[in-house]
Design a protein around this motif. Structure first.
Motif, PDB file in Angstrom:
ATOM      1  N   CYS A   1      12.863   6.011  13.696  1.00 41.63           N
ATOM      2  CA  CYS A   1      12.437   4.909  13.145  1.00 41.63           C
ATOM      3  C   CYS A   1      11.349   5.942  11.703  1.00 41.63           C
ATOM      4  O   CYS A   1      11.541   5.349  10.928  1.00 41.63           O
ATOM      5  N   VAL A   2      10.606   6.320  12.893  1.00 41.29           N
ATOM      6  CA  VAL A   2       9.039   7.095  12.317  1.00 41.29           C
ATOM      7  C   VAL A   2      10.191   8.021  11.221  1.00 41.29           C
ATOM      8  O   VAL A   2       9.663   7.788   9.873  1.00 41.29           O
ATOM      9  N   GLN A   3      11.293   8.558  11.316  1.00 38.37           N
ATOM     10  CA  GLN A   3      12.026   9.646  10.439  1.00 38.37           C
ATOM     11  C   GLN A   3      12.157   9.190   9.498  1.00 38.37           C
ATOM     12  O   GLN A   3      12.174   9.581   8.391  1.00 38.37           O
ATOM     13  N   VAL A   4      13.068   8.033   9.623  1.00 42.37           N
ATOM     14  CA  VAL A   4      13.362   7.610   8.077  1.00 42.37           C
ATOM     15  C   VAL A   4      12.444   6.971   7.263  1.00 42.37           C
ATOM     16  O   VAL A   4      13.400   6.225   6.208  1.00 42.37           O
ATOM     17  N   CYS A   5      11.444   6.505   7.043  1.00 42.09           N
ATOM     18  CA  CYS A   5      10.427   6.126   7.044  1.00 42.09           C
ATOM     19  C   CYS A   5       9.536   6.115   5.677  1.00 42.09           C
ATOM     20  O   CYS A   5       9.619   7.486   5.941  1.00 42.09           O
ATOM     21  N   PRO A   6       9.807   6.005   4.755  1.00 37.19           N
ATOM     22  CA  PRO A   6       9.631   6.100   3.273  1.00 37.19           C
ATOM     23  C   PRO A   6       8.571   5.847   3.124  1.00 37.19           C
ATOM     24  O   PRO A   6       7.705   6.934   1.592  1.00 37.19           O
ATOM     25  N   THR A   7       7.189   5.335   3.611  1.00 42.16           N
ATOM     26  CA  THR A   7       6.101   4.781   2.670  1.00 42.16           C
ATOM     27  C   THR A   7       5.411   5.609   3.896  1.00 42.16           C
ATOM     28  O   THR A   7       4.302   5.106   3.636  1.00 42.16           O
ATOM     29  N   GLY A   8       5.606   5.733   5.363  1.00 46.23           N
ATOM     30  CA  GLY A   8       4.239   5.803   5.713  1.00 46.23           C
ATOM     31  C   GLY A   8       3.918   4.287   7.048  1.00 46.23           C
ATOM     32  O   GLY A   8       2.882   4.410   7.560  1.00 46.23           O
ATOM     33  N   ALA A   9       4.953   3.878   6.831  1.00 49.04           N
ATOM     34  CA  ALA A   9       4.375   2.419   7.585  1.00 49.04           C
ATOM     35  C   ALA A   9       4.727   2.716   8.714  1.00 49.04           C
ATOM     36  O   ALA A   9       4.394   1.712   9.776  1.00 49.04           O
TER      37      ALA A   9
ATOM     38  N   ASP B   1       0.633  -1.232   0.335  1.00 53.71           N
ATOM     39  CA  ASP B   1      -0.086  -0.045  -0.257  1.00 53.71           C
ATOM     40  C   ASP B   1       0.593   1.268   0.396  1.00 53.71           C
ATOM     41  O   ASP B   1       1.580   1.765   0.428  1.00 53.71           O
ATOM     42  N   LEU B   2       1.182   1.867  -1.170  1.00 57.90           N
ATOM     43  CA  LEU B   2       2.069   3.349  -1.138  1.00 57.90           C
ATOM     44  C   LEU B   2       0.886   4.362  -1.035  1.00 57.90           C
ATOM     45  O   LEU B   2       1.662   5.153  -1.507  1.00 57.90           O
ATOM     46  N   SER B   3      -0.560   4.072  -0.333  1.00 60.35           N
ATOM     47  CA  SER B   3      -1.277   5.725  -0.601  1.00 60.35           C
ATOM     48  C   SER B   3      -0.250   6.630   0.364  1.00 60.35           C
ATOM     49  O   SER B   3      -0.762   7.908   0.593  1.00 60.35           O
ATOM     50  N   LEU B   4       0.251   6.368   1.506  1.00 59.66           N
ATOM     51  CA  LEU B   4       1.516   7.258   1.896  1.00 59.66           C
ATOM     52  C   LEU B   4       2.712   7.514   1.264  1.00 59.66           C
ATOM     53  O   LEU B   4       3.370   8.047   1.942  1.00 59.66           O
ATOM     54  N   ALA B   5       3.124   7.713   0.697  1.00 59.49           N
ATOM     55  CA  ALA B   5       4.458   7.346   0.238  1.00 59.49           C
ATOM     56  C   ALA B   5       4.038   8.136  -2.052  1.00 59.49           C
ATOM     57  O   ALA B   5       4.797   7.532  -2.898  1.00 59.49           O
ATOM     58  N   PRO B   6       4.245   9.337  -1.358  1.00 57.98           N
ATOM     59  CA  PRO B   6       4.180  10.142  -2.467  1.00 57.98           C
ATOM     60  C   PRO B   6       5.231  10.350  -3.740  1.00 57.98           C
ATOM     61  O   PRO B   6       4.667  10.126  -4.873  1.00 57.98           O
ATOM     62  N   GLU B   7       6.364  10.056  -2.749  1.00 60.53           N
ATOM     63  CA  GLU B   7       7.144   9.714  -3.483  1.00 60.53           C
ATOM     64  C   GLU B   7       7.756   9.116  -4.949  1.00 60.53           C
ATOM     65  O   GLU B   7       7.920   8.789  -6.132  1.00 60.53           O
ATOM     66  N   LEU B   8       6.703   7.637  -3.914  1.00 58.05           N
ATOM     67  CA  LEU B   8       7.069   6.129  -4.885  1.00 58.05           C
ATOM     68  C   LEU B   8       6.052   6.716  -6.127  1.00 58.05           C
ATOM     69  O   LEU B   8       6.118   6.256  -6.908  1.00 58.05           O
TER      70      LEU B   8
END
Length: 199
Positions: free
Chosen positions: A183-191, A87-94
């Protein structure tokens, strides 16, 4: 040092990685962690070989190609499989990369291995939503060798089932986690995201 990128001369400092001198998409790379060469989005062609720009030192006289037809096809396919399984819904760069490469995940059929995972709410600070995880391992590295050195996160299983979790799958409050948020800061997808952003 002098090298060529897409036929043009480029200068690089001694000790630079190719990623420092070329413009290619990345996912697993982060400047504050040590994760390298996992996602393969940053592959470039050097002397007929495909090498990850984030893990390959620049050398004098190198000839580097970053945007060949083969590389575009490879990146397109990698992005399609990420979108197909995650689910890439929170990953605008991707999402932007998917659009720029004309990716069409639907051409592979349906596969929802990661998308079916339920979010984990086991602490008052942030949510672990592995349906949105692309296994870049940034969080594991930030928690471990890359930044904190507390090792409250690890990787479990293999292949499409691989995902970050806690040692022995324990709730985060029962691990060495200090809830620093790296860990939250480096996550690129909102996981991994702060509570209150449960999309």
């Amino acid at each position: 040092m002098r090298l060529k990128v897409n036929g043009q001369p480029v200068e690089a400092q001694e000790g630079s990685l190719l990623l420092d001198v070329v413009d290619v998409p990345t996912l697993c790379h982060h400047p504050h962690t040590e994760t390298q060469g996992l996602c393969r989005l940053c592959l470039v062609e050097v002397d007929g070989r495909l090498l990850p720009a984030c893990a390959t030192p620049a050398r004098e006289g190198m000839e580097v190609w970053t945007d060949t037809d083969a590389l575009r096809t490879l990146r397109k396919t990698l992005l399609e499989w990420l979108a197909l399984t995650t689910d890439l819904s929170l990953a605008p760069e991707l999402q932007d990369l998917l659009a720029s490469y004309g990716a069409d995940p639907g051409r592979w059929g349906a596969l929802t291995v990661r998308k079916g995972r339920a979010p984990i709410r086991d602490n008052p600070f942030f949510l672990r939503d592995y349906a949105k995880c692309v296994n870049c391992r940034r969080c594991v590295d930030a928690c471990g060798d890359g930044i904190m050195g507390v090792y409250a996160l690890t990787l479990e299983d293999r292949g499409l089932l691989a995902h970050p979790t806690t040692p022995l799958d324990r709730p985060l409050p029962e691990t060495p986690c200090v809830f620093c948020g790296n860990c939250v800061q480096v996550c690129p997808t909102g996981a991994l995201r702060p509570l209150g952003l449960e999309v």
